[in-house]
Each structure stands twice: as structure tokens, then as C-alpha cells.
Design an enzyme around this catalytic site. Structure first.
Site, PDB file in Angstrom:
ATOM      1  N   TYR A  18      26.970  89.955 117.222  1.00 32.04           N
ATOM      2  CA  TYR A  18      26.938  89.741 115.779  1.00 32.04           C
ATOM      3  C   TYR A  18      28.237  89.134 115.256  1.00 32.04           C
ATOM      4  O   TYR A  18      28.569  89.326 114.084  1.00 32.04           O
ATOM      5  CB  TYR A  18      26.646  91.072 115.070  1.00 32.04           C
ATOM      6  CG  TYR A  18      25.183  91.482 115.098  1.00 32.04           C
ATOM      7  CD1 TYR A  18      24.180  90.631 114.615  1.00 32.04           C
ATOM      8  CD2 TYR A  18      24.791  92.726 115.589  1.00 32.04           C
ATOM      9  CE1 TYR A  18      22.840  91.004 114.629  1.00 32.04           C
ATOM     10  CE2 TYR A  18      23.445  93.111 115.599  1.00 32.04           C
ATOM     11  CZ  TYR A  18      22.481  92.240 115.111  1.00 32.04           C
ATOM     12  OH  TYR A  18      21.149  92.620 115.111  1.00 32.04           O
TER      13      TYR A  18
ATOM     14  N   ARG B 280      10.720  84.195 115.229  1.00 32.94           N
ATOM     15  CA  ARG B 280      11.271  84.601 113.929  1.00 32.94           C
ATOM     16  C   ARG B 280      10.147  84.835 112.920  1.00 32.94           C
ATOM     17  O   ARG B 280      10.195  85.773 112.132  1.00 32.94           O
ATOM     18  CB  ARG B 280      12.220  83.516 113.392  1.00 32.94           C
ATOM     19  CG  ARG B 280      13.497  83.345 114.174  1.00 32.94           C
ATOM     20  CD  ARG B 280      14.539  84.373 113.849  1.00 32.94           C
ATOM     21  NE  ARG B 280      15.062  84.288 112.510  1.00 32.94           N
ATOM     22  CZ  ARG B 280      16.105  84.999 112.083  1.00 32.94           C
ATOM     23  NH1 ARG B 280      16.725  85.860 112.895  1.00 32.94           N
ATOM     24  NH2 ARG B 280      16.533  84.886 110.857  1.00 32.94           N
TER      25      ARG B 280
ATOM     26  N   LYS C 261      15.441  97.320 118.264  1.00 31.92           N
ATOM     27  CA  LYS C 261      16.667  98.039 117.881  1.00 31.92           C
ATOM     28  C   LYS C 261      16.453  99.557 118.027  1.00 31.92           C
ATOM     29  O   LYS C 261      15.305 100.013 118.212  1.00 31.92           O
ATOM     30  CB  LYS C 261      17.024  97.663 116.440  1.00 31.92           C
ATOM     31  CG  LYS C 261      17.384  96.175 116.272  1.00 31.92           C
ATOM     32  CD  LYS C 261      17.645  95.849 114.803  1.00 31.92           C
ATOM     33  CE  LYS C 261      18.118  94.416 114.640  1.00 31.92           C
ATOM     34  NZ  LYS C 261      18.434  94.110 113.212  1.00 31.92           N
TER      35      LYS C 261
ATOM     36  N   ASN D   5      15.708  97.574 110.338  1.00 29.69           N
ATOM     37  CA  ASN D   5      14.614  96.593 110.396  1.00 29.69           C
ATOM     38  C   ASN D   5      14.084  96.361 111.813  1.00 29.69           C
ATOM     39  O   ASN D   5      13.486  95.337 112.106  1.00 29.69           O
ATOM     40  CB  ASN D   5      15.007  95.288 109.682  1.00 29.69           C
ATOM     41  CG  ASN D   5      16.181  94.593 110.330  1.00 29.69           C
ATOM     42  OD1 ASN D   5      16.781  95.110 111.264  1.00 29.69           O
ATOM     43  ND2 ASN D   5      16.504  93.405 109.857  1.00 29.69           N
TER      44      ASN D   5
ATOM     45  N   GLU E  46      22.806  84.173 123.272  1.00 29.50           N
ATOM     46  CA  GLU E  46      22.424  85.591 123.318  1.00 29.50           C
ATOM     47  C   GLU E  46      21.824  85.968 124.671  1.00 29.50           C
ATOM     48  O   GLU E  46      22.122  87.034 125.208  1.00 29.50           O
ATOM     49  CB  GLU E  46      21.462  85.906 122.162  1.00 29.50           C
ATOM     50  CG  GLU E  46      22.165  85.840 120.807  1.00 29.50           C
ATOM     51  CD  GLU E  46      21.225  85.918 119.605  1.00 29.50           C
ATOM     52  OE1 GLU E  46      20.003  86.086 119.799  1.00 29.50           O
ATOM     53  OE2 GLU E  46      21.727  85.811 118.469  1.00 29.50           O
TER      54      GLU E  46
ATOM     55  N   THR F 244      14.265  88.980 107.254  1.00 27.08           N
ATOM     56  CA  THR F 244      15.300  89.958 107.619  1.00 27.08           C
ATOM     57  C   THR F 244      15.144  91.251 106.822  1.00 27.08           C
ATOM     58  O   THR F 244      15.222  92.349 107.377  1.00 27.08           O
ATOM     59  CB  THR F 244      16.694  89.348 107.357  1.00 27.08           C
ATOM     60  OG1 THR F 244      16.822  88.160 108.139  1.00 27.08           O
ATOM     61  CG2 THR F 244      17.799  90.329 107.700  1.00 27.08           C
TER      62      THR F 244
ATOM     63  N   HIS G 278      15.282  92.389 116.567  1.00 30.14           N
ATOM     64  CA  HIS G 278      16.151  91.212 116.484  1.00 30.14           C
ATOM     65  C   HIS G 278      15.458  90.036 117.141  1.00 30.14           C
ATOM     66  O   HIS G 278      14.780  90.191 118.161  1.00 30.14           O
ATOM     67  CB  HIS G 278      17.478  91.461 117.222  1.00 30.14           C
ATOM     68  CG  HIS G 278      18.269  90.197 117.398  1.00 30.14           C
ATOM     69  ND1 HIS G 278      19.078  89.684 116.414  1.00 30.14           N
ATOM     70  CD2 HIS G 278      18.310  89.306 118.432  1.00 30.14           C
ATOM     71  CE1 HIS G 278      19.609  88.542 116.844  1.00 30.14           C
ATOM     72  NE2 HIS G 278      19.165  88.283 118.062  1.00 30.14           N
TER      73      HIS G 278
ATOM     74  N   PHE H 293      28.541  94.835 105.495  1.00 30.89           N
ATOM     75  CA  PHE H 293      27.690  95.774 106.245  1.00 30.89           C
ATOM     76  C   PHE H 293      27.976  95.766 107.742  1.00 30.89           C
ATOM     77  O   PHE H 293      27.335  96.503 108.500  1.00 30.89           O
ATOM     78  CB  PHE H 293      26.206  95.483 105.974  1.00 30.89           C
ATOM     79  CG  PHE H 293      25.763  94.079 106.318  1.00 30.89           C
ATOM     80  CD1 PHE H 293      25.453  93.713 107.622  1.00 30.89           C
ATOM     81  CD2 PHE H 293      25.657  93.114 105.320  1.00 30.89           C
ATOM     82  CE1 PHE H 293      25.045  92.422 107.931  1.00 30.89           C
ATOM     83  CE2 PHE H 293      25.244  91.810 105.627  1.00 30.89           C
ATOM     84  CZ  PHE H 293      24.944  91.469 106.946  1.00 30.89           C
TER      85      PHE H 293
ATOM     86  N   ARG I 170       8.219  93.220 111.020  1.00 32.26           N
ATOM     87  CA  ARG I 170       8.985  93.968 109.999  1.00 32.26           C
ATOM     88  C   ARG I 170       8.101  94.306 108.799  1.00 32.26           C
ATOM     89  O   ARG I 170       8.238  95.390 108.205  1.00 32.26           O
ATOM     90  CB  ARG I 170      10.209  93.161 109.582  1.00 32.26           C
ATOM     91  CG  ARG I 170      11.303  93.137 110.661  1.00 32.26           C
ATOM     92  CD  ARG I 170      12.307  92.048 110.368  1.00 32.26           C
ATOM     93  NE  ARG I 170      13.475  92.072 111.252  1.00 32.26           N
ATOM     94  CZ  ARG I 170      14.295  91.044 111.397  1.00 32.26           C
ATOM     95  NH1 ARG I 170      14.084  89.930 110.717  1.00 32.26           N
ATOM     96  NH2 ARG I 170      15.330  91.121 112.215  1.00 32.26           N
TER      97      ARG I 170
HETATM   98  P1  GDP Z   1      18.343  88.604 111.265  1.00 26.93           P
HETATM   99  O1  GDP Z   1      18.723  87.398 112.069  1.00 26.93           O
HETATM  100  O2  GDP Z   1      17.024  88.438 110.562  1.00 26.93           O
HETATM  101  O3  GDP Z   1      18.384  89.881 112.071  1.00 26.93           O
HETATM  102  O4  GDP Z   1      19.406  88.758 110.083  1.00 26.93           O
HETATM  103  P2  GDP Z   1      21.011  88.512 110.067  1.00 26.93           P
HETATM  104  O5  GDP Z   1      21.443  87.787 111.299  1.00 26.93           O
HETATM  105  O6  GDP Z   1      21.348  87.908 108.738  1.00 26.93           O
HETATM  106  O7  GDP Z   1      21.593  89.991 110.074  1.00 26.93           O
HETATM  107  C1  GDP Z   1      21.607  90.744 111.255  1.00 26.93           C
HETATM  108  C2  GDP Z   1      21.186  92.154 110.942  1.00 26.93           C
HETATM  109  O8  GDP Z   1      22.132  92.738 110.073  1.00 26.93           O
HETATM  110  C3  GDP Z   1      19.858  92.285 110.203  1.00 26.93           C
HETATM  111  O9  GDP Z   1      18.733  92.232 111.055  1.00 26.93           O
HETATM  112  C4  GDP Z   1      20.009  93.642 109.552  1.00 26.93           C
HETATM  113  O10 GDP Z   1      19.767  94.709 110.490  1.00 26.93           O
HETATM  114  C5  GDP Z   1      21.482  93.661 109.198  1.00 26.93           C
HETATM  115  N1  GDP Z   1      21.686  93.213 107.818  1.00 26.93           N
HETATM  116  C6  GDP Z   1      21.580  91.950 107.322  1.00 26.93           C
HETATM  117  N2  GDP Z   1      21.832  91.922 106.008  1.00 26.93           N
HETATM  118  C7  GDP Z   1      22.100  93.208 105.656  1.00 26.93           C
HETATM  119  C8  GDP Z   1      22.439  93.833 104.413  1.00 26.93           C
HETATM  120  O11 GDP Z   1      22.526  93.200 103.369  1.00 26.93           O
HETATM  121  N3  GDP Z   1      22.650  95.178 104.461  1.00 26.93           N
HETATM  122  C9  GDP Z   1      22.544  95.904 105.599  1.00 26.93           C
HETATM  123  N4  GDP Z   1      22.772  97.232 105.559  1.00 26.93           N
HETATM  124  N5  GDP Z   1      22.236  95.352 106.785  1.00 26.93           N
HETATM  125  C10 GDP Z   1      22.006  94.017 106.806  1.00 26.93           C
HETATM  126 MG    MG Z   2      20.512  86.836 112.876  1.00 33.98          MG
END
Ligand code: GDP
Ligand code: MG
Length: 156
Positions: free
Chosen positions: A54, A90, A14, A117, A131, A96, A120, A62, A107
Site C-alpha cells: 500500500y 475490479r 482480507k 471491504n 503486486e 472501494t 483487494h 487512514f 463488496r
Molecule cells: P481499492 O483499490 O479499491 O482497494 O482502494 P484504494 O487502493 O483506494 O484503498 C485501499 C484500501 O484502503 C481500501 O480497499 C480500503 O480498505 C482502505 N480505504 C480506502 N479509503 C479509505 C477511507 O477513506 N477510510 C478507510 N478507513 N479506509 C479506506
Molecule cells: Mg487500490
């Protein structure tokens, strides 16, 4: 090559990972694990692409900040291939939220907050396929046989 060795995942560094010069560390971990790089591009993603990427999170509070974050700078988008690469990828990324990511994960080692973070990784084989197709044209996926293959897989 046996089909189970051809599983693919979409991994991206990212914008914060790019600005903080962590691209090389992330590539290094996937390379040294034994996974095969299939495609890579350094690109500035536009909002339309990121909204599709997304789309499952579009109702989250968010979401606007996530799109802003992901479009704030370049990303390094990659496709990696190998046995169980989606799930293992993963695990290598870590939880996450970096507050929960174990030390030793990407991470866990390189970031602090969920909204920054740094990387991805696809969460299932199905989303990986979606994707990969969203970020890459079929012709950008390179077909090649690493010479190390018989030293990574015992029966191929
Ligand atoms: P990932 O698959 O581990 O990347 O997690 P998700 O698919 O649930 O979320 C996608 C991305 O959204 C995450 O990697 C974070 O950058 C962001 N994100 C997820 N949850 C939160 C949150 O509670 N707050 C904020 N600010 N960003 C979030
Ligand atoms: Mg995800």
C-alpha cells in the site's frame, strides 16, 4: 496461449473476509467467470509487506488503520489470469466504498464499510505485475492449461 489471455491480477481476501468465511464465495465468482487460478496462499502478512503493498497510500490519514486491519489476521492471496482480468476483476469486486458498490458485486453483496471491504484487486496491469511479484515467488505461479479453455476462448 495468446498474450491477451495471459493477463494476470492479484486478488486477496482480507482478514475480515477470512473471518467471515467469504473466501469460498470470492474464489467461486472468479472460477465461474472463466478465469484461471495461477497461485494461491493463505498467509499472515507482516507490516513490511503491507507497507510496500500500500505504499501509494502512505500519506493517507487512514494508512495506519489500513495496515493494522490488513495485519490483524490471515489473508488469502491469489493470482488470477484471463482476458481483461484486471479491469473485470475490479468490476467484480465493486467500488472501494461498499456504500457505493452495486448489488451483485462482491463488496456490494458482502460488506458495509470502506475500512472492512473484504477484498483487494489490482487497479492496473502495471500494479498487478508489481503486486504479484511482491506476494509470490516465480516458482509459486503454476503453469497449467485448463481443459475448459476452448469453451471460454473462441480462438485459441
Ligand atoms: P481499492 O483499490 O479499491 O482497494 O482502494 P484504494 O487502493 O483506494 O484503498 C485501499 C484500501 O484502503 C481500501 O480497499 C480500503 O480498505 C482502505 N480505504 C480506502 N479509503 C479509505 C477511507 O477513506 N477510510 C478507510 N478507513 N479506509 C479506506
Ligand atoms: Mg487500490
Amino acid at each position: 496461449m495468446a498474450p491477451q489471455y495471459r493477463e494476470r491480477t492479484f486478488i486477496a481476501v482480507k482478514p475480515d473476509g477470512v473471518h467471515r468465511h467469504i473466501i469460498g464465495d470470492i474464489i467461486k465468482r472468479f472460477e465461474q467467470k472463466g478465469f484461471k487460478l495461477v497461485a494461491m496462499k493463505f498467509t499472515q502478512a507482516d507490516d513490511a509487506l503491507l507497507q510496500k503493498h500500500y505504499s501509494a497510500l502512505s500519506k493517507k490519514p487512514f494508512f495506519p488503520d489500513l495496515i493494522k486491519y490488513m495485519s490483524s489476521g490471515p489473508v488469502c492471496a491469489m493470482v488470477w489470469e484471463g482476458l481483461n482480468v484486471v479491469k473485470t476483476g475490479r468490476t467484480m469486486l465493486g467500488a472501494t466504498n461498499p456504500m457505493d458498490s452495486a448489488p451483485g458485486t462482491i463488496r456490494g453483496d458482502f460488506c458495509v464499510q470502506v475500512g472492512r471491504n473484504i477484498c483487494h484487486g489490482s487497479d492496473s496491469v502495471e500494479s498487478a505485475n508489481t503486486e504479484v511479484a511482491l506476494w509470490f515467488k516465480p516458482a509459486e505461479l503454476v503453469n497449467w492449461d485448463p481443459v475448459a479453455k476452448p469453451w471460454v476462448y473462441e480462438d485459441d
